[in-house]
Structures are given as C-alpha cells and as structure tokens.
Design an enzyme around this catalytic site. Structure first.
Site, PDB file in Angstrom:
ATOM      1  N   ARG A 333     -30.022  29.062 -35.778  1.00  0.00           N
ATOM      2  CA  ARG A 333     -30.163  28.258 -36.998  1.00  0.00           C
ATOM      3  C   ARG A 333     -30.443  26.788 -36.701  1.00  0.00           C
ATOM      4  O   ARG A 333     -30.868  26.054 -37.578  1.00  0.00           O
ATOM      5  CB  ARG A 333     -28.906  28.407 -37.859  1.00  0.00           C
ATOM      6  CG  ARG A 333     -28.655  29.861 -38.272  1.00  0.00           C
ATOM      7  CD  ARG A 333     -27.583  29.980 -39.327  1.00  0.00           C
ATOM      8  NE  ARG A 333     -27.254  31.364 -39.609  1.00  0.00           N
ATOM      9  CZ  ARG A 333     -27.969  32.175 -40.387  1.00  0.00           C
ATOM     10  NH1 ARG A 333     -29.070  31.739 -40.949  1.00  0.00           N
ATOM     11  NH2 ARG A 333     -27.588  33.425 -40.592  1.00  0.00           N
ATOM     12  N   ASP A 334     -30.194  26.360 -35.491  1.00  0.00           N
ATOM     13  CA  ASP A 334     -30.465  24.989 -35.098  1.00  0.00           C
ATOM     14  C   ASP A 334     -31.968  24.806 -34.866  1.00  0.00           C
ATOM     15  O   ASP A 334     -32.580  25.537 -34.086  1.00  0.00           O
ATOM     16  CB  ASP A 334     -29.696  24.659 -33.817  1.00  0.00           C
ATOM     17  CG  ASP A 334     -30.033  23.282 -33.296  1.00  0.00           C
ATOM     18  OD1 ASP A 334     -29.607  22.300 -33.921  1.00  0.00           O
ATOM     19  OD2 ASP A 334     -30.734  23.195 -32.262  1.00  0.00           O
ATOM     20  N   MET A 335     -32.569  23.839 -35.560  1.00  0.00           N
ATOM     21  CA  MET A 335     -34.021  23.633 -35.488  1.00  0.00           C
ATOM     22  C   MET A 335     -34.417  22.470 -34.589  1.00  0.00           C
ATOM     23  O   MET A 335     -35.594  22.097 -34.535  1.00  0.00           O
ATOM     24  CB  MET A 335     -34.570  23.388 -36.900  1.00  0.00           C
ATOM     25  CG  MET A 335     -34.383  24.552 -37.857  1.00  0.00           C
ATOM     26  SD  MET A 335     -35.330  26.001 -37.360  1.00  0.00           S
ATOM     27  CE  MET A 335     -36.998  25.394 -37.546  1.00  0.00           C
ATOM     28  N   SER A 336     -33.481  21.903 -33.859  1.00  0.00           N
ATOM     29  CA  SER A 336     -33.799  20.717 -33.063  1.00  0.00           C
ATOM     30  C   SER A 336     -34.804  21.012 -31.954  1.00  0.00           C
ATOM     31  O   SER A 336     -35.471  20.098 -31.458  1.00  0.00           O
ATOM     32  CB  SER A 336     -32.520  20.124 -32.472  1.00  0.00           C
ATOM     33  OG  SER A 336     -31.899  21.030 -31.583  1.00  0.00           O
TER      34      SER A 336
END
Length: 410
Positions: A333-336
């Site tokens: 879920r982390d889009m970094s």
C-alpha cells in the site's frame, strides 16, 4: 505424498484439495493459496512432511522469482517430475499447495517470498537455495531491506547441506550468502544499485570499480564460478553455453544464468538446461503480445524500482506506454517507490497514467517532466492511443486484472 505420511497429513491435504476445487468452481481464485492454508491449519507439520521426502530447490529475491523458478523447473524436468508453484503463489500456503498437487514428484522447485525463506527452509531442508537480488519493495509489509538481509544471513548460516546459488553482483545478496557453507557465485548484469551504496556489514561506502566492488570491512565481490557474458554463460570449467531465449532483456538473461547454475547443482548439465529454456515465451502472461482492436499490446510487469530499471530498457522506443498502478495488499500500500523509478527516461513518449492510483503516478510523472494523460481504466487507455503497438506496464494486481480482461491469443 507417500504411504509413510501420517493419516492426519493425508486427510489435511485432501481437505485442502477440496477447498481449492471449490474456490476454482466458484470463480474466487485459482485455489493455490486457500487450499494450502486449509491444509496447514489442519496439520501444521504438513509442509515439513511433504517437503522432506524429495529434493527441494528454493528460489527467492525481490525480482525474478517467477521467471527463474520456471526456468529452473523446466531444466530439472529433464531428470524427473517436478512440483512447482508456477502460478507464483509464493507464501507458505502456495508452497504447500504446489507440493500437494504433485505428491509423487521427486523434485520440487519452489519460489518463496523472501520474508518466509527462513521458515520454509527450516521445514523442507532445501538442496539448493537461489538468491537473486534484494531491493526495496513493499515497505509496509516487508520492511527495511537491510533487516531482511540480516534475517536471511542468519538462516543461511544454519543450512549446512544447502548449495546457495547467489548473485555476486548484488551487495546485499553477497553479504547474506557469505554465511553459506557451499556458496555458488554467479555474475550477472544489473542496473539497479541504489540499495547497495553502503555496506550492510559496516555501513561504509561501497566502492565500485568496473565489475568489481568492495567495502572497507573486507566484504568484496567474490569471483564468480558462473558468469553471464552477453548472450552466453561461462561455466565453472571455462567453457561457454549460448542462451537462445525468447524473453527480452538483460534481467532475463541474468535469471537464466542463475537457473543454469542451480540446475547444475542437482545434476542437469548446462547444455541440457539451455535447450529446455528456448520454449519459454512468456511468464504468466508477461511479455505476451495480445490484440485489442487495432492495437498490438505487449504486457509487462514492474512492481518496484529495481524491476522498472530493467523494464525501461526493453520498451519499444516509438510505442505509446500505458502505466497501470494499484495499491492493494498484494502490491504494497506504500506508494513511495514511485519516486525511486527513473520515469524521466519516458520524456518525449506518449504516456498514459492508469490504474486505481493513477493520480499518484501522475504527480510523479509531472515532476519527471513527462507529458502524460490520465485514464484510470487501463483497457480504455489502450483504446485511447493511436493504432499500432502499445507497451503496457502494470504492477501486480493491475497486471492480474488485465489478464482477465484481455484476450489470451497472440
């Protein structure tokens, strides 16, 4: 599964097969995960009992697991039947399902999510462990990659009888595999080095000099027994075998070199292995070209910066590019990670940002000074570009969803 397996294991496997069948019949999925989950719930020792009755080869790494494990399975099939989680279900549930589907197979080639390698290896006592690369991926689930390296290093130190086939051009992999009693070093081609600028042992800088690298604490690139050189692989006896792959790019040639070295550990000659790789034309739909109306769409998967570093080099120069990005649990879920991809290389191209998180991608493309448009639906994005060839690059769930919506014929 032999007659020696306890009644509890046989009953648990049967229950898992029924559950998997029901999952497929109801359209809920392939059944690879849920079947294994039910089996493990009913018999927590099932993986140990099913795995230790055969020769097991594990494949792990951030990128290339599915490709390399397929290449390795095809190679080992020259010896005998192979159990293989070919659909990419690489958590313990999926690993167990693969073993249960082929109970009499004397060999097993299993791709394993890198975070589960210590536990799976303890259960199955692998003959071979293949370490491809380690890079940042799904920070919300996997965590920091150097912590992962330490966990793998500790697990490898316990594998007294395992051949660890390791990519010596990856600093983190080399650090982990240096703990092995029987390391087999393979030289590859890699473009992504941003996770290896400092030493995982001492924290000092990694000094790169051509193919060689070293740190101040003495961690250095080992001399590889196997070396990828263009379209050939140099073997330990100094001879070379030619790769005649139908998959594009240096990453796939590197995966093939790793597969040849691993297959050799169980008695498959390089000549035999290379001959069996020529039939591989796509990996679960990746690199497949499908027709949609007046478009020829080439499908590719890239889920993190290391994968994108390779994908950018196999895109057609003049073709429009549709990039589809989701952020489900399976994607992370982390889009970094978008900010570590060198999207600047797409400047001057026709680019469409698609997928459920197309707005996040659009922001990154804007900062990369890439001229883009937005269309959340990837199939509609295909229809919006001029007739002809289209490169469509998607991350995990976006790619999976597209396979169900686009035709399977070439």
């Amino acid at each position: 599964m032999t007659a020696r397996s306890p009644l509890r294991t046989r009953a648990s496997v049967a229950a898992g097969r029924v559950t998997a069948w029901l999952s497929r019949k109801s359209g809920l999925g392939s059944g690879g995960m849920i079947g294994g989950r039910v089996t493990l719930k009913l018999d927590p020792q099932a993986l140990r009992r099913l795995g230790r009755e055969r020769t097991v080869l594990l494949v792990t790494g951030t990128n290339g697991k599915t490709t390399t494990s397929l290449m390795l399975a095809r190679s080992v099939e020259a010896l005998a039947e192979v159990a293989h989680n070919s659909e990419g279900a690489n958590m313990p549930d999926g690993v167990l399902s693969a073993l249960a589907r082929r109970p009499s197979a004397p060999y097993a080639v299993l791709e394993v999510d890198e975070t589960y390698v210590p536990w799976v290896a303890e259960q199955v006592d692998p003959a071979v462990l293949v370490l491809l690369n380690l890079s940042r991926d799904q920070l919300d689930r996997v965590g920091e990659v150097r912590s992962l390296e330490r966990d793998l290093r500790a697990a490898i130190a316990k594998m007294e009888n395992t051949h660890v086939v390791a990519n010596c051009d990856d600093v983190l992999v080399t650090s982990a595999a240096s703990a092995a009693a029987n390391p087999v070093w393979v030289g590859t081609v890699r473009r992504w080095t941003d996770d290896s600028t400092s030493c995982p042992r001492c924290g000092g800088p990694i000094v790169q000099e051509g193919r060689q690298w070293r740190s101040d604490c003495g961690l250095v690139r080992p001399e590889p027994a196997w070396q990828l050189e263009g379209n050939e692989v140099r073997t330990p006896d100094g001879s070379s075998v030619a790769l005649d792959l139908r998959l594009p790019g240096d990453a796939n040639r590197s995966n093939a070199a790793m597969a040849l070295a691993a297959a050799n550990c169980v008695g498959v000659s390089p000549d035999t292995a290379t001959g069996r790789l020529t039939s591989i034309t796509d990996i679960g739909g990746r690199y497949r070209t499908v027709r949609r109306g007046e478009h020829a769409v080439r499908l590719m998967l890239a889920k993190n910066p290391a994968g994108w570093a390779e994908t950018l080099h196999v895109l057609e120069k003049d073709a429009p590019v549709v990039v589809a990005v989701n952020a489900h649990e399976a994607d992370g879920r982390d889009m970094s990670w978008l900010w570590d991809v060198r999207f600047e290389e797409l400047r001057g191209r026709k680019v469409i940002a698609a997928g459920e998180r197309c707005a996040d991608l659009a922001v990154r493309l804007r900062y990369a000074e890439v001229d883009y448009t937005m269309q959340a639906d990837p199939v509609a994005a295909i229809d919006a570009v001029r007739p002809g060839g289209v490169d469509l690059v998607a991350n995990y769930t976006a790619f999976r969803d597209l396979l169900g919506r686009l035709p399977n014929d070439n």
